[in-house]
Every structure is written in C-alpha cells, then in structure tokens.
Design a protein around this motif. Sequence first.
Motif, PDB file in Angstrom:
ATOM      1  N   ASP A   1       0.886  -0.889   0.238  1.00  0.00           N
ATOM      2  CA  ASP A   1      -0.113  -0.012  -0.287  1.00  0.00           C
ATOM      3  C   ASP A   1       0.823   1.374   0.363  1.00  0.00           C
ATOM      4  O   ASP A   1       0.602   2.489  -0.447  1.00  0.00           O
ATOM      5  CB  ASP A   1      -0.638  -0.406   1.125  1.00  0.00           C
ATOM      6  CG  ASP A   1      -2.205  -0.382   0.775  1.00  0.00           C
ATOM      7  OD1 ASP A   1      -3.076  -0.870   0.022  1.00  0.00           O
ATOM      8  OD2 ASP A   1      -2.385  -1.621   1.828  1.00  0.00           O
ATOM      9  N   TYR A   2       2.345   0.971   0.401  1.00  0.00           N
ATOM     10  CA  TYR A   2       3.046   2.089   0.328  1.00  0.00           C
ATOM     11  C   TYR A   2       3.106   2.996  -0.878  1.00  0.00           C
ATOM     12  O   TYR A   2       3.125   3.564  -1.198  1.00  0.00           O
ATOM     13  CB  TYR A   2       4.110   2.342   1.012  1.00  0.00           C
ATOM     14  CG  TYR A   2       3.677   2.090   2.797  1.00  0.00           C
ATOM     15  CD1 TYR A   2       3.855   3.474   3.372  1.00  0.00           C
ATOM     16  CD2 TYR A   2       3.648   0.913   3.583  1.00  0.00           C
ATOM     17  CE1 TYR A   2       3.400   2.979   5.160  1.00  0.00           C
ATOM     18  CE2 TYR A   2       3.380   0.903   5.057  1.00  0.00           C
ATOM     19  CZ  TYR A   2       3.150   2.391   5.678  1.00  0.00           C
ATOM     20  OH  TYR A   2       3.146   2.023   7.183  1.00  0.00           O
ATOM     21  N   PRO A   3       4.186   1.729  -1.289  1.00  0.00           N
ATOM     22  CA  PRO A   3       5.068   2.278  -2.747  1.00  0.00           C
ATOM     23  C   PRO A   3       3.749   2.732  -4.133  1.00  0.00           C
ATOM     24  O   PRO A   3       3.675   2.993  -4.916  1.00  0.00           O
ATOM     25  CB  PRO A   3       5.763   1.002  -3.464  1.00  0.00           C
ATOM     26  CG  PRO A   3       5.020  -0.136  -2.545  1.00  0.00           C
ATOM     27  CD  PRO A   3       4.834   0.971  -1.167  1.00  0.00           C
ATOM     28  N   PHE A   4       2.235   1.954  -3.699  1.00  0.00           N
ATOM     29  CA  PHE A   4       0.863   2.312  -4.434  1.00  0.00           C
ATOM     30  C   PHE A   4       0.237   3.117  -4.053  1.00  0.00           C
ATOM     31  O   PHE A   4      -0.755   3.635  -4.884  1.00  0.00           O
ATOM     32  CB  PHE A   4       0.328   1.026  -4.811  1.00  0.00           C
ATOM     33  CG  PHE A   4       0.586  -0.105  -5.584  1.00  0.00           C
ATOM     34  CD1 PHE A   4       1.006   0.099  -7.264  1.00  0.00           C
ATOM     35  CD2 PHE A   4       1.526  -0.965  -5.032  1.00  0.00           C
ATOM     36  CE1 PHE A   4       2.410  -1.216  -7.989  1.00  0.00           C
ATOM     37  CE2 PHE A   4       2.390  -2.381  -5.883  1.00  0.00           C
ATOM     38  CZ  PHE A   4       2.208  -1.756  -7.209  1.00  0.00           C
ATOM     39  N   GLN A   5       0.828   3.694  -3.207  1.00  0.00           N
ATOM     40  CA  GLN A   5      -0.468   5.071  -2.476  1.00  0.00           C
ATOM     41  C   GLN A   5      -1.321   4.613  -2.395  1.00  0.00           C
ATOM     42  O   GLN A   5      -2.429   5.762  -2.287  1.00  0.00           O
ATOM     43  CB  GLN A   5       0.504   6.415  -3.296  1.00  0.00           C
ATOM     44  CG  GLN A   5       1.677   6.713  -3.823  1.00  0.00           C
ATOM     45  CD  GLN A   5       1.942   7.899  -4.375  1.00  0.00           C
ATOM     46  OE1 GLN A   5       0.705   8.425  -4.833  1.00  0.00           O
ATOM     47  NE2 GLN A   5       2.597   8.740  -4.372  1.00  0.00           N
ATOM     48  N   THR A   6      -1.847   3.635  -1.668  1.00  0.00           N
ATOM     49  CA  THR A   6      -2.976   2.607  -1.624  1.00  0.00           C
ATOM     50  C   THR A   6      -3.568   2.714  -0.019  1.00  0.00           C
ATOM     51  O   THR A   6      -4.267   2.435   0.318  1.00  0.00           O
ATOM     52  CB  THR A   6      -3.741   1.772  -2.153  1.00  0.00           C
ATOM     53  OG1 THR A   6      -2.751   0.870  -2.394  1.00  0.00           O
ATOM     54  CG2 THR A   6      -3.749   2.035  -3.795  1.00  0.00           C
ATOM     55  N   LEU A   7      -2.614   3.895   0.380  1.00  0.00           N
ATOM     56  CA  LEU A   7      -2.476   3.478   2.385  1.00  0.00           C
ATOM     57  C   LEU A   7      -3.807   3.948   3.172  1.00  0.00           C
ATOM     58  O   LEU A   7      -3.682   5.602   2.349  1.00  0.00           O
ATOM     59  CB  LEU A   7      -1.664   3.995   2.903  1.00  0.00           C
ATOM     60  CG  LEU A   7      -0.707   3.197   4.274  1.00  0.00           C
ATOM     61  CD1 LEU A   7      -0.599   2.305   4.506  1.00  0.00           C
ATOM     62  CD2 LEU A   7       0.457   4.552   4.535  1.00  0.00           C
ATOM     63  N   ILE A   8      -4.228   3.460   3.475  1.00  0.00           N
ATOM     64  CA  ILE A   8      -5.309   4.238   4.717  1.00  0.00           C
ATOM     65  C   ILE A   8      -4.650   5.334   5.335  1.00  0.00           C
ATOM     66  O   ILE A   8      -4.026   5.511   5.657  1.00  0.00           O
ATOM     67  CB  ILE A   8      -6.287   3.466   5.233  1.00  0.00           C
ATOM     68  CG1 ILE A   8      -6.954   1.738   4.832  1.00  0.00           C
ATOM     69  CG2 ILE A   8      -7.050   3.707   6.352  1.00  0.00           C
ATOM     70  CD1 ILE A   8      -7.259   1.729   5.534  1.00  0.00           C
ATOM     71  N   PRO A   9      -5.545   6.790   5.337  1.00  0.00           N
ATOM     72  CA  PRO A   9      -5.142   7.781   5.605  1.00  0.00           C
ATOM     73  C   PRO A   9      -4.964   7.792   7.034  1.00  0.00           C
ATOM     74  O   PRO A   9      -5.668   6.865   7.426  1.00  0.00           O
ATOM     75  CB  PRO A   9      -6.353   8.973   5.432  1.00  0.00           C
ATOM     76  CG  PRO A   9      -6.936   9.075   4.348  1.00  0.00           C
ATOM     77  CD  PRO A   9      -6.649   6.390   4.577  1.00  0.00           C
ATOM     78  N   GLU A  10      -3.904   7.807   7.865  1.00  0.00           N
ATOM     79  CA  GLU A  10      -3.484   7.550   8.984  1.00  0.00           C
ATOM     80  C   GLU A  10      -4.599   8.821   9.802  1.00  0.00           C
ATOM     81  O   GLU A  10      -5.009   8.694  11.078  1.00  0.00           O
ATOM     82  CB  GLU A  10      -2.183   8.595   9.718  1.00  0.00           C
ATOM     83  CG  GLU A  10      -0.729   7.338   9.239  1.00  0.00           C
ATOM     84  CD  GLU A  10      -0.919   6.469   9.483  1.00  0.00           C
ATOM     85  OE1 GLU A  10      -1.373   5.762  11.330  1.00  0.00           O
ATOM     86  OE2 GLU A  10      -1.188   5.020   9.555  1.00  0.00           O
TER      87      GLU A  10
END
Length: 363
Positions: A347-356
């Motif tokens: 999810d980090y390199p593909f920028q799909t991390l749920i917002p903190e």
Amino acid sequence: MATAGPRSFSAAEVRARCAQGACLVSCRRRLYDLSGFVRLHPGGEQLLRRRAGTDVSAALDGPPHRHSENARRWLEQYYVGDIEPGDEQVPPRGRTGTGGTRAHYNPCVLPQDLVDWQKPLLWQVGYLGEKYDEWVHQPVDRPIRLFHSDFLEFLSKTAWYVVFMVWTPVVLYLSWVSYTSLAQGNTRLFASFTTEYSIPVHKYYFPFIFLLGMILWSLLEYLIHRFVFHMKPPASNYYLITLHFLLHGQHHKSPFDSSRLVFPPVPASLVIGFFYGVLRLLLPEVLGLSIFVGGLCGYVIYDMMHYYLHYGSPKKGTYLYGLKAYHVKHHFEHQKSGFGISTRFWDYPFQTLIPEETFKKED
C-alpha cells in the motif's frame, strides 16, 4: 407470520442481563445487544467496558477512533428494543459482560433492502445496476446463500482449517521435491540461452527462492485484491456484476460470514494450477517449482491471516491488532484503499494506504 415489534426494557432488567454476561449499550433510549459482535471489533471490548452506560453516539464519535456511516448503519442490526422512559442511563457503569448468544440480524429496523434474502443472491445482484456498488459496500451481519443447488452451495463454503489441511501437505511435499532436485546439481539459470554463462542454482539457494515466491505472492495478492476484486463493474453489465459479487462482493456485503472468508479448495486449485503453468513456461522446471511452492505457502498464510483478521482477538498494541483495525477500516470506510491483508507493505509504494488521520489514539 407477523414479526413482533420492539419491546421495552426496564433498568433492572438491563442490569440483570449485563450481570449474566450480555454486552448492552444504549443510544437515545434505543438498546443494542452487542454480545456476539464486540469480540470481533478491534478494541470493541475495551471500548464498551470503558463506556458502559454512556450514550452510544458519544462512543461512536470519540476515542479510540471515529466510526463511519457504515458502522452506524451496522449498529442497527443489533437493536433489541427501547429502554423505558426515565431509565435511559443503563447499563450502569461498571462491569459489562461480553458473553451470551450472538445477536441476530433484525430486519425490522433497517431500510428496505434491494434483494430478497430468502432467495439465492447470486442471480439477483446483476439487476441492481447502478445501485450495486453502493449496496455491496454497505455491510450486514448475516449469512449469504449464493446458489439454488445445495451441491454448488456446499462447494462455495469453506471452514478456515480446510485450507490449512489441504494445502500444507502440498507445500511440504513440493518443498522436499524442490530441494532434493536442486541437490542433484543439474539446475542452471539461463541455460536455454547460453551454456557458457549459465548460472548454477545450488540447493542452498532454496530458502531464498522460497522466500522470493512468498514476496511475489504478496505482490500478486495486492494486485488481485485491488484490480480484480475491487473493480467497479459496469452498471449495465449483468454478468460482470454477478462475477464481481461471486469473487469478492459477497465478502464485502457480509464480512463476518465465517464460511466465506477463505478460498474454497476446488476453485483455488484451478487458479493455483494456472500460475504453476505460467512459471513452468518462464523458468527451468525446478526453479519454477521452488518459486511456486513459496508462493503457495504465502497464499496459505494469507488465507489464515484473513480469517484471523475477521475472527481473531489480537492483543492491543500488537502488529496483528493494528492490521485488524486496518482491515476493518477497509471494509467499513475505505473500500478503495487498504488492499494489503497479510501485510500493508504494497500500500505504500502504490499509494493506497488508508490515511493515518482516520485512526485516533486511544485515551
């Protein structure tokens, strides 16, 4: 047969049920029995113990984290009745139980659904058209029936331990075959292009090749989850909507249907066989097998992890606790992000991390 309307509860009756192990919360005199669900919610047991006797709306909006509209809608499934006037502040502060029978779905307090839950859903969802995407991402807590045929329905359900029992012996056997084959010293990389510069693959490389297979599986898991399972089918295409529901939509509609949290071995064997064939075409036989068995092990871990994230109770503050909270956010609020299950790495390199900022620290 007529459905009985909501009943009224006195403060004394609610206290008695709590003393017997029930977990009850109130919101504007409406009473909810969360006895069965509280264990499945990350931090839910601690939250309800701490806030027993307070208004549920405050608990939903305050620490430890904010809840989505889907979570509020989900709460209505556990509505059991109203508290008698003058007795709103119950259950009392203090001990709140978490045992008891799991609360049943209560259709009388929810909006009219778009499907007939008394019939198999697979052949109905395609007719929802433009309403499908919103409907499938409004989760409910009830079992799903897909097929009219009892045999097909049986094949579509799987207990979590079946995956472990079926595939673990395969992983162990193929690992032994791969290692002993590499030990013969006949495997060379690039041998099909050149013999002078080909690279020998020793048996000592097997753990690293196995690990590479697991890493490749984690990437494949992410890509499948994001681009296949979470495709938005065209509203006008009945068959693509039906296919989406069969592959993954059913899981988002009923995320706690325990019989549908892992991939049934029969269809899984077809998919696994396909990837094995691809590796056989691209790589030397033993090398391809070694990567394949690592990937297969990664798949087993993924399926076991997925089940645990829904039904396990990891200790607060652990990696699995955070991963469970992350996955619950994916189901209830951020269906277009948070695609990692066994790991959040991709999810980090593909920028799909749920917002903190959607996660608030516990007070």
